[in-house]
Motif scaffolding. Structure first.
Motif, PDB file in Angstrom:
ATOM      1  N   LEU A 218       0.811  -1.214   0.000  1.00  0.00           N
ATOM      2  CA  LEU A 218       0.000   0.000   0.000  1.00  0.00           C
ATOM      3  C   LEU A 218       0.848   1.270   0.000  1.00  0.00           C
ATOM      4  O   LEU A 218       0.302   2.374  -0.003  1.00  0.00           O
ATOM      5  CB  LEU A 218      -0.918   0.012   1.234  1.00  0.00           C
ATOM      6  CG  LEU A 218      -2.008  -1.064   1.262  1.00  0.00           C
ATOM      7  CD1 LEU A 218      -2.833  -0.961   2.548  1.00  0.00           C
ATOM      8  CD2 LEU A 218      -2.918  -0.958   0.049  1.00  0.00           C
ATOM      9  N   ASP A 269       0.451   8.197   5.545  1.00  0.00           N
ATOM     10  CA  ASP A 269       0.164   6.770   5.397  1.00  0.00           C
ATOM     11  C   ASP A 269      -1.294   6.456   5.702  1.00  0.00           C
ATOM     12  O   ASP A 269      -1.904   5.592   5.063  1.00  0.00           O
ATOM     13  CB  ASP A 269       1.063   5.948   6.315  1.00  0.00           C
ATOM     14  CG  ASP A 269       2.445   5.720   5.705  1.00  0.00           C
ATOM     15  OD1 ASP A 269       2.735   6.292   4.643  1.00  0.00           O
ATOM     16  OD2 ASP A 269       3.232   4.970   6.310  1.00  0.00           O
ATOM     17  N   ARG A 272      -3.464   7.074   2.790  1.00  0.00           N
ATOM     18  CA  ARG A 272      -3.389   5.948   1.856  1.00  0.00           C
ATOM     19  C   ARG A 272      -4.237   4.772   2.346  1.00  0.00           C
ATOM     20  O   ARG A 272      -4.891   4.088   1.551  1.00  0.00           O
ATOM     21  CB  ARG A 272      -1.926   5.509   1.656  1.00  0.00           C
ATOM     22  CG  ARG A 272      -1.056   6.544   0.970  1.00  0.00           C
ATOM     23  CD  ARG A 272       0.293   5.961   0.569  1.00  0.00           C
ATOM     24  NE  ARG A 272       0.161   4.913  -0.446  1.00  0.00           N
ATOM     25  CZ  ARG A 272       0.017   5.133  -1.740  1.00  0.00           C
ATOM     26  NH1 ARG A 272      -0.045   6.386  -2.198  1.00  0.00           N
ATOM     27  NH2 ARG A 272      -0.086   4.130  -2.593  1.00  0.00           N
ATOM     28  N   TRP A 273      -4.225   4.524   3.640  1.00  0.00           N
ATOM     29  CA  TRP A 273      -5.008   3.419   4.199  1.00  0.00           C
ATOM     30  C   TRP A 273      -6.507   3.635   3.960  1.00  0.00           C
ATOM     31  O   TRP A 273      -7.218   2.716   3.552  1.00  0.00           O
ATOM     32  CB  TRP A 273      -4.704   3.292   5.690  1.00  0.00           C
ATOM     33  CG  TRP A 273      -5.608   2.344   6.423  1.00  0.00           C
ATOM     34  CD1 TRP A 273      -6.543   2.642   7.352  1.00  0.00           C
ATOM     35  CD2 TRP A 273      -5.672   0.921   6.251  1.00  0.00           C
ATOM     36  NE1 TRP A 273      -7.190   1.516   7.796  1.00  0.00           N
ATOM     37  CE2 TRP A 273      -6.672   0.439   7.124  1.00  0.00           C
ATOM     38  CE3 TRP A 273      -4.988   0.012   5.446  1.00  0.00           C
ATOM     39  CZ2 TRP A 273      -7.006  -0.915   7.225  1.00  0.00           C
ATOM     40  CZ3 TRP A 273      -5.316  -1.342   5.537  1.00  0.00           C
ATOM     41  CH2 TRP A 273      -6.307  -1.787   6.410  1.00  0.00           C
ATOM     42  N   PHE A 276      -7.351   3.182   0.307  1.00  0.00           N
ATOM     43  CA  PHE A 276      -7.400   1.759  -0.028  1.00  0.00           C
ATOM     44  C   PHE A 276      -8.757   1.168   0.345  1.00  0.00           C
ATOM     45  O   PHE A 276      -9.367   0.423  -0.437  1.00  0.00           O
ATOM     46  CB  PHE A 276      -6.276   1.023   0.697  1.00  0.00           C
ATOM     47  CG  PHE A 276      -6.477  -0.464   0.800  1.00  0.00           C
ATOM     48  CD1 PHE A 276      -6.452  -1.262  -0.337  1.00  0.00           C
ATOM     49  CD2 PHE A 276      -6.687  -1.068   2.033  1.00  0.00           C
ATOM     50  CE1 PHE A 276      -6.637  -2.642  -0.238  1.00  0.00           C
ATOM     51  CE2 PHE A 276      -6.883  -2.431   2.135  1.00  0.00           C
ATOM     52  CZ  PHE A 276      -6.853  -3.230   0.996  1.00  0.00           C
ATOM     53  N   LEU A 281      -7.309   2.986  -4.327  1.00  0.00           N
ATOM     54  CA  LEU A 281      -5.953   2.578  -4.697  1.00  0.00           C
ATOM     55  C   LEU A 281      -6.038   1.283  -5.488  1.00  0.00           C
ATOM     56  O   LEU A 281      -6.561   0.273  -4.999  1.00  0.00           O
ATOM     57  CB  LEU A 281      -5.089   2.362  -3.446  1.00  0.00           C
ATOM     58  CG  LEU A 281      -4.765   3.585  -2.597  1.00  0.00           C
ATOM     59  CD1 LEU A 281      -3.797   3.199  -1.479  1.00  0.00           C
ATOM     60  CD2 LEU A 281      -4.167   4.708  -3.424  1.00  0.00           C
ATOM     61  N   THR A 283      -4.510  -1.478  -6.060  1.00  0.00           N
ATOM     62  CA  THR A 283      -3.432  -2.369  -5.640  1.00  0.00           C
ATOM     63  C   THR A 283      -3.771  -3.837  -5.867  1.00  0.00           C
ATOM     64  O   THR A 283      -2.866  -4.677  -5.943  1.00  0.00           O
ATOM     65  CB  THR A 283      -3.134  -2.173  -4.147  1.00  0.00           C
ATOM     66  OG1 THR A 283      -4.299  -2.526  -3.385  1.00  0.00           O
ATOM     67  CG2 THR A 283      -2.751  -0.730  -3.853  1.00  0.00           C
ATOM     68  N   LEU A 285      -4.908  -5.698  -3.693  1.00  0.00           N
ATOM     69  CA  LEU A 285      -4.513  -6.398  -2.475  1.00  0.00           C
ATOM     70  C   LEU A 285      -5.657  -7.218  -1.896  1.00  0.00           C
ATOM     71  O   LEU A 285      -5.477  -8.365  -1.483  1.00  0.00           O
ATOM     72  CB  LEU A 285      -4.008  -5.379  -1.446  1.00  0.00           C
ATOM     73  CG  LEU A 285      -3.276  -5.946  -0.230  1.00  0.00           C
ATOM     74  CD1 LEU A 285      -2.030  -6.707  -0.661  1.00  0.00           C
ATOM     75  CD2 LEU A 285      -2.890  -4.813   0.716  1.00  0.00           C
TER      76      LEU A 285
END
Length: 487
Positions: A218, A269, A272-273, A276, A281, A283, A285
């Protein structure tokens, strides 16, 4: 420091401890006239300044996210006196829980186990004295419906366990307070057990798994996880105790934070979390289905998902917020987003407060809805406690000094009457001894170790209790001694 559902003015973190602080604050604040609420100027910066003024917060990092853009508001300094920046590290407390839930979901998506598998099948070392524990599922751990409770498992025992394995081992002689799935109770140990599942299944330490499998993908390069609440972390300064406007940088209270509250992060950060979790984002994931499952209220869990709370939208929208707060003794924070709009807020502070109130105000202001004036009930509580401490100290010191005069006036009285005269001092002494233990007793757990907890949560309550206990015992002993000498 763990919370069952609490009033809106205090963020979620630990069970009985924070709830009692809020209860005391509300009771005293409603009984004693206090300072008027702090009203904010217009705009996000005005709301942040109003919050900081109300709670005397030394340092804050706030982000208001709107789609692909975000407004960053930085105020104050860290425990080393350095100005707060987007890269300043904060303990995020129970805002760590969604990260543990995400780690579990990663393993679920890999096919290692399913959410509804019994914990004992995934983690054979998980044993309790209660046979019902074999029915607990992974989902119930993450939704706080396992039956684990502060009433049968004291999370504030000292010294705290050092690892997730130690937390699991401590449960071997514990009972459940309810059948698995029967009721919801916020209990941090659920997430320490979940962290141990991550370790056992992945073969990696919990903090290493988060670093390599969650934070690195991330781009959360400044985020790490500690096992204990007070463990050092690179670049992390101390948080603050704030009492009546006086802020003192102190180490965090030792405690079991592995899996439930040990993450250290930055505003950059955490943005970004949140992005997500909003699906912003790309990603790959976690699947969209897994994220939706985490954000949705779970069966029997009231308004709690898998590591996330579901809150009403302060702007009055139909879609609820997906959110979580965090509270330690010297750090508080909050994060929330509206799934349908892309609007979100992240609040990080290095002092005690009610950041969920600021979150709600920032979201309301963004939607053009009236905000709530900021008011800190702990200011009134601490002022009352200081006054009570000074009064008790003066009265009890007088009782010590005049003990012989008191005994002279009663040397001819019958002993039962003298005993009755001593009862008030005995009650004051007992009050001093037991008052700090109410933090646990009101949640069904009694221990004199709660004195340690209260040193961090409400230092003036400890001071008041110590004055009553020590001076009360001295005055009581001296009166008895003088009476017996004169007899």
């Amino acid at each position: 420091m763990n919370t069952p559902r609490m009033l809106p003015a205090f963020p979620t973190r630990s069970s009985g401890a924070a709830r009692l602080v809020l209860t005391l604050a509300v009771l005293v604040a409603t009984a004693v006239p206090g300072a008027p609420p702090v009203r904010a100027d217009t705009g996000a910066e005005g709301l942040v300044d109003a919050y900081r003024s109300a709670y005397d917060t030394p340092g804050m990092a706030v982000a208001v996210i709107d789609g692909s853009s975000d407004e960053t508001i930085l105020r104050g300094h860290d425990g080393d006196g350095e100005a707060v920046t987007e890269d300043t590290r904060f303990r995020i407390a129970s805002m760590s829980k969604p990260m543990t839930a995400a780690a579990v979901m990663l393993l679920v998506e890999r096919g290692d186990f399913a959410l509804d598998d019994p914990v004992v099948d995934v983690l054979p070392e998980f044993t309790m004295a209660d046979p019902r524990s074999r029915e607990i599922t992974v989902r119930q751990l993450l939704s706080h419906t396992s039956g684990l409770s502060i009433t049968t498992n004291n999370e504030y025992a000292f010294p705290p366990p050092r690892s997730a394995a130690d937390v699991v081992a401590e449960l071997s002689d514990k009972e459940l307070a309810a059948d698995p799935g029967e009721r919801w109770e916020y209990h941090n140990t659920n997430y320490s057990v979940a962290a141990r599942i991550v370790e056992e299944v992945s073969g990696e330490p919990y903090n290493a798994f988060l670093a390599s499998e969650l934070f690195a993908p991330l781009g959360m390069d400044d985020t790490t996880a500690t096992l204990g609440c007070s463990d050092p972390a690179e670049g992390l300064a101390s948080g603050y105790e704030v009492v009546l406007g006086a802020a003192v940088a102190v180490p965090e209270m030792p405690g079991r934070c592995v899996g439930n509250g040990g993450v250290v992060s930055t505003l950059g950060d955490m943005v970004r979390w949140v992005r997500f979790n909003q699906g912003a984002l790309d990603t790959g994931l976690l699947s969209e289905e897994s994220l939706e499952e985490m954000h949705a209220a779970q069966p029997g869990a009231e308004e709690y998902g898998l590591g996330w709370e579901v809150r009403p939208d302060p702007a009055g929208g139909d879609a609820p917020l997906v959110a979580h707060g965090g509270t330690l003794a010297t750090w508080t924070g909050d994060m929330a987003f509206v799934p349908d709009t892309g609007t979100a807020v992240v609040v990080l502070t290095n002092g005690v407060g009610a950041p969920s109130l600021l979150t709600n105000n920032l979201l309301a202001e963004r939607a053009g809805v009236e905000t709530t004036p900021m008011n800190n009930p702990l200011t009134i509580v601490n002022a009352v406690l200081l006054g009570l401490t000074l009064a008790a100290g003066a009265l009890l010191t007088t009782a010590v000094v005049r003990a012989r005069r008191w005994a002279l006036r009663r040397r001819g009285a019958r002993r039962p009457r003298v005993v009755l005269r001593l009862i008030p001092l005995g009650l004051v002494t007992a009050l001093g001894l037991f008052l700090p233990t109410l933090i646990g007793a009101q949640g069904g757990s009694f221990s004199f170790q709660y004195w340690i907890v209260v040193v961090w949560l409400m230092p003036l309550l400890v001071l008041f209790s110590a004055v009553c206990l020590v001076l009360g015992a001295v005055a009581l002993t001296r009166r008895i001694w003088c009476y017996r000498r004169l007899r």
